[in-house]
Design a protein around this motif. Structure first.
Motif, PDB file in Angstrom:
ATOM      1  N   ALA A   1      12.657  15.382 -27.589  1.00 41.57           N
ATOM      2  CA  ALA A   1      11.494  15.509 -26.701  1.00 41.57           C
ATOM      3  C   ALA A   1      11.534  14.530 -25.539  1.00 41.57           C
ATOM      4  CB  ALA A   1      10.202  15.322 -27.496  1.00 41.57           C
ATOM      5  N   VAL A   2      12.258  13.411 -25.708  1.00 41.27           N
ATOM      6  CA  VAL A   2      12.334  12.429 -24.620  1.00 41.27           C
ATOM      7  C   VAL A   2      13.688  12.483 -23.901  1.00 41.27           C
ATOM      8  CG1 VAL A   2      10.611  10.889 -25.570  1.00 41.27           C
ATOM      9  CG2 VAL A   2      13.006  10.580 -26.233  1.00 41.27           C
ATOM     10  N   GLY A   3      14.446  13.556 -24.156  1.00 40.96           N
ATOM     11  CA  GLY A   3      15.643  13.790 -23.358  1.00 40.96           C
ATOM     12  C   GLY A   3      16.966  13.410 -23.977  1.00 40.96           C
ATOM     13  N   ALA A   4      16.964  13.049 -25.267  1.00 41.63           N
ATOM     14  CA  ALA A   4      18.232  12.726 -25.921  1.00 41.63           C
ATOM     15  C   ALA A   4      18.972  14.002 -26.314  1.00 41.63           C
ATOM     16  CB  ALA A   4      17.998  11.869 -27.162  1.00 41.63           C
ATOM     17  N   LYS A   5      20.284  13.910 -26.355  1.00 44.03           N
ATOM     18  CA  LYS A   5      21.108  14.963 -26.940  1.00 44.03           C
ATOM     19  C   LYS A   5      21.299  14.591 -28.407  1.00 44.03           C
ATOM     20  CE  LYS A   5      23.556  15.959 -22.614  1.00 44.03           C
ATOM     21  NZ  LYS A   5      22.817  15.004 -21.779  1.00 44.03           N
ATOM     22  N   THR A   6      21.140  15.552 -29.298  1.00 39.60           N
ATOM     23  CA  THR A   6      21.101  15.227 -30.721  1.00 39.60           C
ATOM     24  C   THR A   6      22.203  15.928 -31.509  1.00 39.60           C
ATOM     25  OG1 THR A   6      19.437  16.958 -31.034  1.00 39.60           O
ATOM     26  CG2 THR A   6      18.638  14.702 -30.752  1.00 39.60           C
ATOM     27  N   VAL A   7      22.729  15.200 -32.474  1.00 33.26           N
ATOM     28  CA  VAL A   7      23.725  15.733 -33.397  1.00 33.26           C
ATOM     29  C   VAL A   7      23.115  15.669 -34.800  1.00 33.26           C
ATOM     30  CG1 VAL A   7      26.050  15.516 -34.316  1.00 33.26           C
ATOM     31  CG2 VAL A   7      25.591  14.880 -31.933  1.00 33.26           C
ATOM     32  N   ILE A   8      22.970  16.819 -35.430  1.00 33.34           N
ATOM     33  CA  ILE A   8      22.361  16.912 -36.751  1.00 33.34           C
ATOM     34  C   ILE A   8      23.473  16.980 -37.778  1.00 33.34           C
ATOM     35  CG2 ILE A   8      20.888  18.319 -38.251  1.00 33.34           C
ATOM     36  CD1 ILE A   8      19.706  19.427 -35.504  1.00 33.34           C
ATOM     37  N   LEU A   9      23.626  15.919 -38.552  1.00 31.77           N
ATOM     38  CA  LEU A   9      24.646  15.884 -39.603  1.00 31.77           C
ATOM     39  C   LEU A   9      23.946  16.135 -40.932  1.00 31.77           C
ATOM     40  CD1 LEU A   9      27.499  13.269 -39.999  1.00 31.77           C
ATOM     41  CD2 LEU A   9      26.213  14.100 -41.964  1.00 31.77           C
TER      42      LEU A   9
ATOM     43  N   ALA B   1      19.071  22.896 -34.992  1.00 35.31           N
ATOM     44  CA  ALA B   1      19.874  22.759 -33.771  1.00 35.31           C
ATOM     45  C   ALA B   1      19.671  23.956 -32.846  1.00 35.31           C
ATOM     46  CB  ALA B   1      21.349  22.611 -34.126  1.00 35.31           C
ATOM     47  N   GLU B   2      19.636  25.147 -33.430  1.00 30.37           N
ATOM     48  CA  GLU B   2      19.439  26.358 -32.633  1.00 30.37           C
ATOM     49  C   GLU B   2      18.093  26.329 -31.917  1.00 30.37           C
ATOM     50  OE1 GLU B   2      19.373  31.259 -33.227  1.00 30.37           O
ATOM     51  OE2 GLU B   2      19.734  29.924 -34.932  1.00 30.37           O
ATOM     52  N   SER B   3      17.078  25.807 -32.583  1.00 29.41           N
ATOM     53  CA  SER B   3      15.740  25.770 -31.983  1.00 29.41           C
ATOM     54  C   SER B   3      15.658  24.800 -30.805  1.00 29.41           C
ATOM     55  CB  SER B   3      14.703  25.375 -33.038  1.00 29.41           C
ATOM     56  OG  SER B   3      14.791  23.994 -33.372  1.00 29.41           O
ATOM     57  N   LEU B   4      16.610  23.880 -30.733  1.00 32.40           N
ATOM     58  CA  LEU B   4      16.584  22.867 -29.673  1.00 32.40           C
ATOM     59  C   LEU B   4      17.508  23.201 -28.507  1.00 32.40           C
ATOM     60  CD1 LEU B   4      16.519  19.700 -31.950  1.00 32.40           C
ATOM     61  CD2 LEU B   4      14.616  20.634 -30.619  1.00 32.40           C
ATOM     62  N   GLY B   5      18.333  24.220 -28.653  1.00 31.25           N
ATOM     63  CA  GLY B   5      19.146  24.676 -27.538  1.00 31.25           C
ATOM     64  C   GLY B   5      20.466  23.932 -27.375  1.00 31.25           C
ATOM     65  N   ALA B   6      20.987  23.962 -26.159  1.00 32.22           N
ATOM     66  CA  ALA B   6      22.340  23.482 -25.873  1.00 32.22           C
ATOM     67  C   ALA B   6      22.511  21.978 -26.056  1.00 32.22           C
ATOM     68  CB  ALA B   6      22.729  23.868 -24.450  1.00 32.22           C
ATOM     69  N   ASN B   7      21.419  21.235 -26.042  1.00 30.07           N
ATOM     70  CA  ASN B   7      21.521  19.776 -26.178  1.00 30.07           C
ATOM     71  C   ASN B   7      21.457  19.304 -27.629  1.00 30.07           C
ATOM     72  OD1 ASN B   7      21.903  19.199 -23.485  1.00 30.07           O
ATOM     73  ND2 ASN B   7      19.711  19.040 -23.063  1.00 30.07           N
ATOM     74  N   ALA B   8      21.673  20.232 -28.559  1.00 26.31           N
ATOM     75  CA  ALA B   8      21.704  19.875 -29.981  1.00 26.31           C
ATOM     76  C   ALA B   8      22.926  20.511 -30.628  1.00 26.31           C
ATOM     77  CB  ALA B   8      20.435  20.332 -30.682  1.00 26.31           C
ATOM     78  N   LEU B   9      23.488  19.803 -31.600  1.00 22.95           N
ATOM     79  CA  LEU B   9      24.679  20.268 -32.303  1.00 22.95           C
ATOM     80  C   LEU B   9      24.508  20.023 -33.791  1.00 22.95           C
ATOM     81  CD1 LEU B   9      27.750  21.141 -32.320  1.00 22.95           C
ATOM     82  CD2 LEU B   9      28.271  18.682 -32.136  1.00 22.95           C
ATOM     83  N   PHE B  10      24.849  21.016 -34.615  1.00 21.79           N
ATOM     84  CA  PHE B  10      24.853  20.848 -36.061  1.00 21.79           C
ATOM     85  C   PHE B  10      26.276  20.653 -36.542  1.00 21.79           C
ATOM     86  CE2 PHE B  10      25.176  23.020 -40.317  1.00 21.79           C
ATOM     87  CZ  PHE B  10      24.602  21.983 -41.038  1.00 21.79           C
ATOM     88  N   VAL B  11      26.496  19.589 -37.325  1.00 16.01           N
ATOM     89  CA  VAL B  11      27.809  19.362 -37.926  1.00 16.01           C
ATOM     90  C   VAL B  11      27.635  19.215 -39.433  1.00 16.01           C
ATOM     91  CG1 VAL B  11      28.925  18.377 -35.899  1.00 16.01           C
ATOM     92  CG2 VAL B  11      27.634  16.881 -37.416  1.00 16.01           C
TER      93      VAL B  11
END
Length: 255
Positions: free
Chosen positions: A27-35, A46-56
């Motif tokens: 929400a404050v502009g970070a790109k996130t990686v969900i492990l 990750a899908e709900s957050l769009g291109a700036n999120a990644l699931f690993v």
């Protein structure tokens, strides 16, 4: 550290405290990686957050899987600036029961996930953070771990859980000292009783009974409150080597 455009890796980010942290940071502009584990809701988050999120996918207790997950994060976003360790399990068993002694496999499993898993992610991520260009005050990264009030007030049946979370508390300061020369800060949050998947299976009377033990506010903690503290730790450069209880003044009774 400013979270805007920072790359934040959150373990256990598919649900509970981890998911709340992912959404707060996003929400404050970070790109996130969900492990998280393959069966977790991490991919949907990750899908709900769009291109700036990644699931690993990774088991935090596996050195190879965490190394691969961090490599995927770096391949996608270039680096890692922040890590929040939320992955964990809760198991209860008395040291001696009518059936016999506490099973060693159960004790080892809790230690492996909660303590060794936390250190595993720290060591791999910190090695990557050390390559970052330092900020104005020399900061290269921030690591936030999750302990529990059980580290201090362990209840009956919590020998394994308390040991694992006590270990997270105990290693916070030495790791902060280890990483200080690299410009990497390390803090730990010790939550009380929170509305997380670990408590989701409890009946409403049981949940109310837990809430009644908290002096104020007399309710279960909200994951968003954990996430807000994690964000503040990242943004406040003077917070380092500290464990912060987030529990409404709760001190756990023996049972």
């Amino acid at each position: 550290m400013n979270l805007k455009n920072a790359i934040a890796l959150v373990t256990g980010g598919g649900s509970g405290l981890g998911e709340a942290t992912v959404r707060e940071f996003s929400a404050v502009g970070a790109k996130t990686v969900i492990l998280d584990l393959p069966a977790s809701p991490g991919a949907k988050v990750a899908e709900s957050l769009g291109a700036n999120a990644l699931f690993v996918e990774a088991d935090v207790a596996s050195g190879d899987q965490v190394t691969e997950a961090v490599a995927k994060a770096v391949a996608k976003f270039g680096t890692i600036n922040v890590v929040v360790n939320c992955a964990g399990i809760g198991r209860a068993m008395r040291t001696v029961t009518k059936e016999g002694p506490h099973t060693l496999d159960l004790f080892s499993k809790v230690i492996a996930v909660n303590l060794i898993g936390t250190f595993n992610v720290i060591r791999v991520a910190a090695a990557q953070m050390a390559k970052n260009q330092p900020g104005p005050d020399g900061e290269r990264g921030v690591i936030v771990n999750t302990a529990s009030v059980a580290a201090f007030d362990g209840q009956i049946g919590q020998a394994a859980y308390s040991a694992s979370k006590g270990g997270v508390v105990a290693m916070t300061l030495p790791i902060a000292r280890d990483l200080a020369s690299l410009g990497i800060r390390v803090c730990t949050i010790a939550p009380g009783t929170f509305e997380t998947p670990m408590l989701a299976g409890l009946s409403e009377p049981s949940r109310k009974a837990l809430a009644a033990q908290i002096p104020f506010p007399q309710r279960l903690g909200r994951p968003s409150e954990y996430a807000a503290l994690a964000r503040h730790i990242v943004e406040n450069e003077m917070l380092n080597g500290e464990t912060i209880r987030l529990d409404g003044a709760l001190r756990m009774a023996p049972r």
